[in-house]
Design a protein around this motif. Structure first.
Motif, PDB file in Angstrom:
ATOM      1  N   PHE A 170      37.908  32.484  42.509  1.00 40.01           N
ATOM      2  CA  PHE A 170      38.366  33.623  41.801  1.00 40.01           C
ATOM      3  C   PHE A 170      39.302  33.696  40.797  1.00 40.01           C
ATOM      4  CE2 PHE A 170      36.685  34.722  46.583  1.00 40.01           C
ATOM      5  CZ  PHE A 170      35.863  35.878  45.987  1.00 40.01           C
ATOM      6  N   ALA A 171      39.812  32.681  40.451  1.00 38.48           N
ATOM      7  CA  ALA A 171      40.820  32.446  39.330  1.00 38.48           C
ATOM      8  C   ALA A 171      40.096  33.086  38.067  1.00 38.48           C
ATOM      9  CB  ALA A 171      41.282  31.003  39.263  1.00 38.48           C
ATOM     10  N   GLY A 172      40.782  34.019  37.462  1.00 39.74           N
ATOM     11  CA  GLY A 172      40.117  34.380  36.084  1.00 39.74           C
ATOM     12  C   GLY A 172      39.138  35.538  36.104  1.00 39.74           C
ATOM     13  N   THR A 173      38.661  35.754  37.256  1.00 41.92           N
ATOM     14  CA  THR A 173      37.819  36.928  37.712  1.00 41.92           C
ATOM     15  C   THR A 173      38.316  38.123  37.760  1.00 41.92           C
ATOM     16  OG1 THR A 173      37.542  36.525  39.977  1.00 41.92           O
ATOM     17  CG2 THR A 173      36.371  34.957  38.655  1.00 41.92           C
ATOM     18  N   ARG A 174      37.341  39.221  37.759  1.00 43.89           N
ATOM     19  CA  ARG A 174      37.926  40.756  37.979  1.00 43.89           C
ATOM     20  C   ARG A 174      38.258  40.737  39.523  1.00 43.89           C
ATOM     21  NH1 ARG A 174      33.508  44.303  34.600  1.00 43.89           N
ATOM     22  NH2 ARG A 174      34.069  43.693  32.495  1.00 43.89           N
ATOM     23  N   ALA A 175      37.744  40.076  40.204  1.00 45.05           N
ATOM     24  CA  ALA A 175      37.857  40.163  41.779  1.00 45.05           C
ATOM     25  C   ALA A 175      39.208  39.573  42.187  1.00 45.05           C
ATOM     26  CB  ALA A 175      36.784  39.484  42.451  1.00 45.05           C
ATOM     27  N   ALA A 176      39.878  38.780  41.355  1.00 43.70           N
ATOM     28  CA  ALA A 176      41.067  38.084  41.695  1.00 43.70           C
ATOM     29  C   ALA A 176      41.925  39.011  41.901  1.00 43.70           C
ATOM     30  CB  ALA A 176      41.537  37.283  40.689  1.00 43.70           C
ATOM     31  N   GLY A 177      42.625  39.386  43.101  1.00 43.69           N
ATOM     32  CA  GLY A 177      43.715  40.269  43.420  1.00 43.69           C
ATOM     33  C   GLY A 177      42.958  41.680  44.203  1.00 43.69           C
ATOM     34  N   ASN A 178      41.909  41.463  44.404  1.00 46.62           N
ATOM     35  CA  ASN A 178      41.086  42.664  45.096  1.00 46.62           C
ATOM     36  C   ASN A 178      40.283  42.040  46.125  1.00 46.62           C
ATOM     37  OD1 ASN A 178      41.813  44.861  42.877  1.00 46.62           O
ATOM     38  ND2 ASN A 178      40.800  43.126  41.547  1.00 46.62           N
ATOM     39  N   PHE A 179      40.797  41.510  47.036  1.00 46.10           N
ATOM     40  CA  PHE A 179      40.387  41.062  48.215  1.00 46.10           C
ATOM     41  C   PHE A 179      39.555  42.393  48.972  1.00 46.10           C
ATOM     42  CE2 PHE A 179      40.588  40.611  52.900  1.00 46.10           C
ATOM     43  CZ  PHE A 179      39.740  39.344  53.201  1.00 46.10           C
ATOM     44  N   THR A 180      38.337  41.967  49.661  1.00 47.37           N
ATOM     45  CA  THR A 180      37.854  42.832  50.314  1.00 47.37           C
ATOM     46  C   THR A 180      37.425  42.474  51.703  1.00 47.37           C
ATOM     47  OG1 THR A 180      35.527  42.060  49.605  1.00 47.37           O
ATOM     48  CG2 THR A 180      36.600  43.926  48.462  1.00 47.37           C
ATOM     49  N   ASP A 181      36.627  41.531  52.014  1.00 50.06           N
ATOM     50  CA  ASP A 181      36.536  40.901  53.315  1.00 50.06           C
ATOM     51  C   ASP A 181      35.827  39.459  53.273  1.00 50.06           C
ATOM     52  OD1 ASP A 181      33.916  41.196  52.718  1.00 50.06           O
ATOM     53  OD2 ASP A 181      33.663  43.291  53.733  1.00 50.06           O
ATOM     54  N   ALA A 182      35.504  38.878  54.465  1.00 46.04           N
ATOM     55  CA  ALA A 182      35.025  37.334  54.363  1.00 46.04           C
ATOM     56  C   ALA A 182      33.837  37.609  53.410  1.00 46.04           C
ATOM     57  CB  ALA A 182      35.146  36.916  55.811  1.00 46.04           C
ATOM     58  N   ALA A 183      32.965  38.463  53.760  1.00 49.95           N
ATOM     59  CA  ALA A 183      31.597  38.551  53.045  1.00 49.95           C
ATOM     60  C   ALA A 183      31.721  38.451  51.284  1.00 49.95           C
ATOM     61  CB  ALA A 183      30.721  39.620  53.349  1.00 49.95           C
ATOM     62  N   GLY A 184      32.852  39.102  50.894  1.00 49.14           N
ATOM     63  CA  GLY A 184      33.276  38.995  49.372  1.00 49.14           C
ATOM     64  C   GLY A 184      33.640  37.629  49.124  1.00 49.14           C
ATOM     65  N   LEU A 185      34.246  37.000  50.073  1.00 49.55           N
ATOM     66  CA  LEU A 185      34.747  35.542  49.736  1.00 49.55           C
ATOM     67  C   LEU A 185      33.635  34.623  49.503  1.00 49.55           C
ATOM     68  CD1 LEU A 185      37.676  35.089  52.243  1.00 49.55           C
ATOM     69  CD2 LEU A 185      37.713  35.445  50.040  1.00 49.55           C
ATOM     70  N   ALA A 186      32.633  35.011  50.477  1.00 46.94           N
ATOM     71  CA  ALA A 186      31.305  34.088  50.527  1.00 46.94           C
ATOM     72  C   ALA A 186      30.774  34.236  49.143  1.00 46.94           C
ATOM     73  CB  ALA A 186      30.409  34.473  51.835  1.00 46.94           C
ATOM     74  N   HIS A 187      30.543  35.439  48.774  1.00 47.12           N
ATOM     75  CA  HIS A 187      29.735  35.788  47.294  1.00 47.12           C
ATOM     76  C   HIS A 187      30.255  35.336  46.240  1.00 47.12           C
ATOM     77  CE1 HIS A 187      26.487  38.338  48.953  1.00 47.12           C
ATOM     78  NE2 HIS A 187      27.374  39.122  49.721  1.00 47.12           N
ATOM     79  N   GLY A 188      31.747  35.364  46.341  1.00 49.46           N
ATOM     80  CA  GLY A 188      32.553  34.820  45.248  1.00 49.46           C
ATOM     81  C   GLY A 188      32.559  33.211  45.074  1.00 49.46           C
ATOM     82  N   ILE A 189      32.352  32.748  46.443  1.00 55.15           N
ATOM     83  CA  ILE A 189      32.371  31.197  46.133  1.00 55.15           C
ATOM     84  C   ILE A 189      31.284  30.920  45.795  1.00 55.15           C
ATOM     85  CG2 ILE A 189      32.251  28.940  47.646  1.00 55.15           C
ATOM     86  CD1 ILE A 189      34.562  30.455  49.406  1.00 55.15           C
ATOM     87  N   ALA A 190      29.965  31.268  46.012  1.00 56.96           N
ATOM     88  CA  ALA A 190      28.654  31.294  45.724  1.00 56.96           C
ATOM     89  C   ALA A 190      28.291  31.526  44.274  1.00 56.96           C
ATOM     90  CB  ALA A 190      27.602  32.275  46.428  1.00 56.96           C
ATOM     91  N   ALA A 191      29.006  32.498  43.559  1.00 54.21           N
ATOM     92  CA  ALA A 191      29.019  32.487  42.251  1.00 54.21           C
ATOM     93  C   ALA A 191      29.834  31.595  41.583  1.00 54.21           C
ATOM     94  CB  ALA A 191      29.606  33.920  41.946  1.00 54.21           C
ATOM     95  N   TYR A 192      30.620  31.055  41.955  1.00 54.53           N
ATOM     96  CA  TYR A 192      31.451  30.034  41.503  1.00 54.53           C
ATOM     97  C   TYR A 192      30.975  28.559  41.662  1.00 54.53           C
ATOM     98  CZ  TYR A 192      35.262  26.916  40.344  1.00 54.53           C
ATOM     99  OH  TYR A 192      36.183  25.708  39.669  1.00 54.53           O
ATOM    100  N   ALA A 193      30.723  28.287  43.018  1.00 52.62           N
ATOM    101  CA  ALA A 193      30.126  26.776  43.156  1.00 52.62           C
ATOM    102  C   ALA A 193      28.588  26.689  43.698  1.00 52.62           C
ATOM    103  CB  ALA A 193      31.157  26.423  44.404  1.00 52.62           C
TER     104      ALA A 193
END
Length: 542
Positions: A288-311
């Motif tokens: 999430f570093a440098g993304t719009r989602a940084a600092g805007n945690f929602t839930d674990a599903a949001g973490l999964a999508h963010g990790i998928a978008a990055y890695a």
């Protein structure tokens, strides 16, 4: 006849807790008193003992942990990684004390509090545990639904299948079969290692943040940061762990002569949980570093999508599978913690060595907790993400009370005899309680005064520190004047067990102790209310 004779000499409440150790990876006969001389013999013994420490620690990295560590990584990078290093000795000392209580006494944590401190405090401990555990099990099913949703599995199907697995594992009527299933799920904790490798976080930055404390955010964010730090404490060192490990050690029939092996088991679990927590925080920080989602945690599903978008998609799947696995382990452990505690307190048969017909009340409690949690997460529109954060913070707020009772029990010579705490353990645990209460004071001030500054927080910390030093000096002075300062004879510890509860003299509760416990309880009740206020404020802000 041998079992009956043996049961009358110890405080063990359920005869199923006496006999051979039948672990997932080996067996030790009750009459096996041979010394473990060679490396092979020691390794076989360790494999047979392995389980309580591993399961309680892997259960610690549950759905709430994924959410809390992930939130820290997404919102603040790895700048809160230092909290994990500070919690390592706290984890070990707390869990070492309960495994000592379990193997020496043969009586669960809730029952010991009830017997040694009376019905008033015993009721508080059990009620607190039951309510907090029930909420925690709900968070485990929230994790299951979030992971399943990411994997494309319908919520209803995921909840029903997961509940079936969790119930079936305990309903085998065999302790060994349950432990084999639980240890297999524990291996899923290792999925966080490849997740870390997929995400390529900065090793140098993580190493620095692991040893250099810091509070990210400006003065207006300090309350939110403190809420998260207490959440990290609550999810890493949760009250349910104390009750679970003590009862599980008893159910596994571990005695004092195997204490050294159980401590190794505990260290293995601690290493796994800290590595997993660090890997999770590092992976989400990188994603999430440098993304719009940084600092805007929602839930674990949001973490999964963010990790998928990055890695990559595969990394997201690994995260979701690890979350699903962790949630199931957590549900195992937390449900058993409640079933053991209530069974122990009410005098019910409470052992995984017994089948359903032999321990109906024990399995009924376990089933009710799982079924209730499964039903709650299926309610449309329930604030599931907010509930996860709130439960972890409440666990952190209630931890000082649980730790105080643990410390008092481990200094009770009638209970532990030659196994009572040494002075160093008492000093360290007292300092831990002081830190936990101080954190809750800072949280309280942050809620009441949202614009509190870093300097003002330092003033609070210094003030609490002075109060703790003064209180500690007074306690040491009283200890020197009392019988507790007499040296304990620690010979023949391996064969010493606590006598039956009805043979123990009732301890006297001093006026000072009653006032202290009452004041702590009252303050923590206020802190809990303010935590709820802060969580609602956060929810409205989002």
């Amino acid at each position: 006849m041998a079992t009956t004779t043996r049961a009358t000499r110890t405080a063990v409440l359920d005869e199923a807790h006496l006999g051979d150790i039948r672990g997932a990876l080996g067996t030790i006969g009750a009459d096996d008193l041979a010394p473990r001389a060679g490396l092979s013999a020691k390794l076989k013994t360790l494999l047979a003992i392995l389980g309580p420490g591993l399961i309680v620690m892997c259960g610690d990295n549950d759905a709430g942990a994924f959410s809390t560590y992930g939130q820290a990584g997404q919102n603040y990078g790895t700048r809160l990684l230092w909290t994990l290093l500070l919690l390592v000795p706290v984890l070990y000392v707390n869990q070492e004390m309960v495994l000592r209580l379990g193997s020496v006494t043969g009586v669960g944590h809730a029952r010991l509090i009830l017997e040694r401190f009376g019905k008033f405090w015993g009721a508080f401990s059990v009620i607190d545990l039951f309510i907090l555990n029930a909420l925690t099990i709900v968070t485990e099913f929230i994790g299951i639904t979030l992971a399943a949703g990411y994997l494309g599995v319908p919520k209803l199907v995921a909840v029903v299948l997961a509940a079936g697995v969790i119930l079936a594992a305990a309903f085998t009527g065999s302790f060994r079969r349950f432990e084999r299933i639980a240890v297999t799920f524990c291996l899923g904790s290792l999925l966080l290692i490849p997740l870390y490798l997929f995400s390529h976080p900065s090793g140098a930055q993580m190493a620095r943040d692991f040893v250099v404390p810091g509070l990210p955010g400006g003065s207006g964010q300090l309350a939110t940061v403190m809420l998260l730090i207490i959440g990290i404490v609550g999810t890493t060192v949760a009250p349910w762990q104390l009750f679970f490990q003590q009862s599980y050690v008893i159910d596994k029939r571990i005695t004092p002569r195997f204490m050294r092996y159980e401590k190794v088991d505990l260290w293995i679990g601690i290493v796994i949980v800290v590595l997993g927590a660090g890997a999770l925080m590092g992976a989400t920080a990188a994603a999430f570093a440098g993304t719009r989602a940084a600092g805007n945690f929602t839930d674990a599903a949001g973490l999964a999508h963010g990790i998928a978008a990055y890695a990559g998609r595969f990394a997201g799947v690994v995260f979701a599978v690890a979350l699903l696995d962790a949630s199931i382990i957590g549900a195992f452990a937390v449900s058993l913690s409640s079933a053991y505690a209530i069974g122990d307190t009410l005098g019910l048969k409470h052992s995984l060595h017994r089948g359903v017909k032999q321990a109906k009340g024990f399995y009924a409690i376990y089933t009710a907790l799982i079924a209730g949690a499964a039903a709650i997460v299926l309610i449309p529109g329930a604030p599931l993400g907010l509930m996860i954060e709130g439960v972890q913070v409440l666990a952190g707020v209630l931890l000082p009370s649980a730790t105080v009772f643990l410390l008092l029990l481990c200094n009770d010579r009638a209970v532990l005899g030659p196994w009572v705490n040494r002075r160093g353990t008492n000093l360290f645990t007292s300092a831990v309680v002081a830190v936990l209460v101080t954190l809750s004071v800072v949280l309280t001030a942050s809620v009441l005064f949202p614009q509190i500054t870093g300097r003002q927080i330092m003033d609070i910390l210094m003030g609490c520190g002075l109060v703790c030093v003064a209180g500690g000096a007074g306690a040491l002075a009283r200890a020197r004047r009392s019988h507790s300062s007499v040296e304990v004879d620690r010979r023949d510890r391996d064969t010493w067990r606590m006598p039956p509860l009805n043979m123990l003299s009732k301890p006297l509760m001093s006026t000072g102790r009653k006032i202290g416990l009452g004041a702590l309880r009252s303050y923590l009740a206020i802190a809990m209310i303010l935590v709820i206020v802060k969580i609602v404020q956060v929810a409205i802000g989002h």
